[in-house]
Design an enzyme around this catalytic site. Sequence first.
Site, PDB file in Angstrom:
ATOM      1  N   ILE A   6      -5.571  -7.142  -8.134  1.00 11.83           N
ATOM      2  CA  ILE A   6      -4.498  -8.099  -7.610  1.00 11.83           C
ATOM      3  C   ILE A   6      -4.423  -8.815  -6.145  1.00 11.83           C
ATOM      4  CG2 ILE A   6      -2.298  -8.633  -7.565  1.00 11.83           C
ATOM      5  CD1 ILE A   6      -3.428  -8.256 -10.498  1.00 11.83           C
ATOM      6  N   ILE A  63       2.311  -6.007  -4.122  1.00 12.70           N
ATOM      7  CA  ILE A  63       3.033  -6.077  -5.631  1.00 12.70           C
ATOM      8  C   ILE A  63       4.410  -5.785  -5.337  1.00 12.70           C
ATOM      9  CG2 ILE A  63       3.523  -4.838  -7.978  1.00 12.70           C
ATOM     10  CD1 ILE A  63       0.173  -4.753  -7.679  1.00 12.70           C
ATOM     11  N   ASN A  68       5.856   2.211  -7.439  1.00 10.16           N
ATOM     12  CA  ASN A  68       5.101   1.264  -7.336  1.00 10.16           C
ATOM     13  C   ASN A  68       4.244   1.528  -5.561  1.00 10.16           C
ATOM     14  OD1 ASN A  68       3.778  -1.240  -6.875  1.00 10.16           O
ATOM     15  ND2 ASN A  68       4.973  -1.972  -5.040  1.00 10.16           N
ATOM     16  N   SER A  90      -2.246   1.938 -12.807  1.00 14.76           N
ATOM     17  CA  SER A  90      -3.428   1.193 -12.589  1.00 14.76           C
ATOM     18  C   SER A  90      -4.303   0.988 -14.077  1.00 14.76           C
ATOM     19  CB  SER A  90      -4.552   1.102 -11.176  1.00 14.76           C
ATOM     20  OG  SER A  90      -5.542   0.367 -11.396  1.00 14.76           O
ATOM     21  N   TYR A  99      -8.533   7.863  -6.473  1.00 13.95           N
ATOM     22  CA  TYR A  99      -6.935   6.825  -6.507  1.00 13.95           C
ATOM     23  C   TYR A  99      -7.735   7.039  -8.754  1.00 13.95           C
ATOM     24  CZ  TYR A  99      -5.164   2.303  -6.914  1.00 13.95           C
ATOM     25  OH  TYR A  99      -4.182   0.951  -7.214  1.00 13.95           O
ATOM     26  N   LYS A 139      -4.569   7.787 -10.476  1.00 18.72           N
ATOM     27  CA  LYS A 139      -4.057   6.444 -11.875  1.00 18.72           C
ATOM     28  C   LYS A 139      -3.667   7.011 -12.947  1.00 18.72           C
ATOM     29  CE  LYS A 139      -2.694   3.765  -8.499  1.00 18.72           C
ATOM     30  NZ  LYS A 139      -0.966   4.131  -8.332  1.00 18.72           N
ATOM     31  N   THR A 199      -3.426  -8.626  -2.595  1.00 21.73           N
ATOM     32  CA  THR A 199      -2.468  -8.362  -1.819  1.00 21.73           C
ATOM     33  C   THR A 199      -2.789  -7.592  -1.053  1.00 21.73           C
ATOM     34  OG1 THR A 199      -3.058  -5.949  -2.586  1.00 21.73           O
ATOM     35  CG2 THR A 199      -1.050  -6.687  -4.180  1.00 21.73           C
TER      36      THR A 199
END
Length: 257
Positions: A197, A23, A96, A149, A164, A168, A199
Amino acid sequence: MGFMDRFSLKGKKIIVTGGAQGIGKVVAQAMADDGADIGIFDLKLEAARQVADEISATYGVQAGAYRCDVTSEADVAAAMDAFVGDFGTLDGVFNNAGICMHKDALDVTGADWNKIVDVNLNGVFYVAREAAKRFIQEGKKGAIVNTASMSGTIVNIPQKQCSYNATKAGVVHMTKSLAVEWAQYGIRVNSISPGYIWTEMTASTDPAMREAWMNMIPFGRMGTPDELAGGVIYLMSDAATYTSGADLIMDGCFTVV
Ligand code: NDP
């Protein structure tokens, strides 16, 4: 100057952390296409340099690469000083860099937990704080866009990623807290909350899990990093001068249902 010029990042000096891939890389390219000069901050200096070289060659803007581990306060301060030395000033940060871990909460060790918190929460704070210090020093109304996120708002399944998700959610509320605290300086702090997304991060997940996600996303597909770029550019730009503390969820309707 027409209204649409407010969306222009022409001449703005912007740092992108975790910009060597995924990203960060694609959003850095889009901001350069919109006129920004770009500093790529990443653990991987060679990859960061390649991205920076491509950006300056393609978009004719200034671009540089800096090795920076966002979990190190010293690294963040030194890399930011180097950036300001090279670019003359700092106007914005796309904050980011982040990592993910799929692990049952019962198996998450203290070291696992601390690693995720260190990158996703501490790192985002150090980068925001160091940027804000420099904005204030120059009397500049800088902009910070943090990558949170949708996992800060909902709990993803079937994967187990408690650490995680917690970080976030922390990024979303840290964003609001900093936005209020720094409003007096004219510094704006916003976040984006992407859904699934494509990636390097998600490419390494189990295809069966991705299939399960696909069936839950109302859009029926994952997003691509370029689909986030417009949101970041808006929040970074003078089109958003009355917007701070906002979290822009871009998730193909995942959190809506
Ligand atoms: P990637 O893993 O593709 O890219 C992240 C980049 O950040 C990598 O180059 C990575 O380097 C770098 N990085 C990791 N740790 C550090 C550190 N301590 N200091 C500096 N750089 C570091 O991830 P994405 O592009 O997919 O994700 C970018 C952000 O978006 C993350 O915050 C992620 O949580 C968030 N996000 C991603 C979603 C997705 O579906 N992809 C969904 C929602 C949010 P290295 O490879 O060496 O670790």
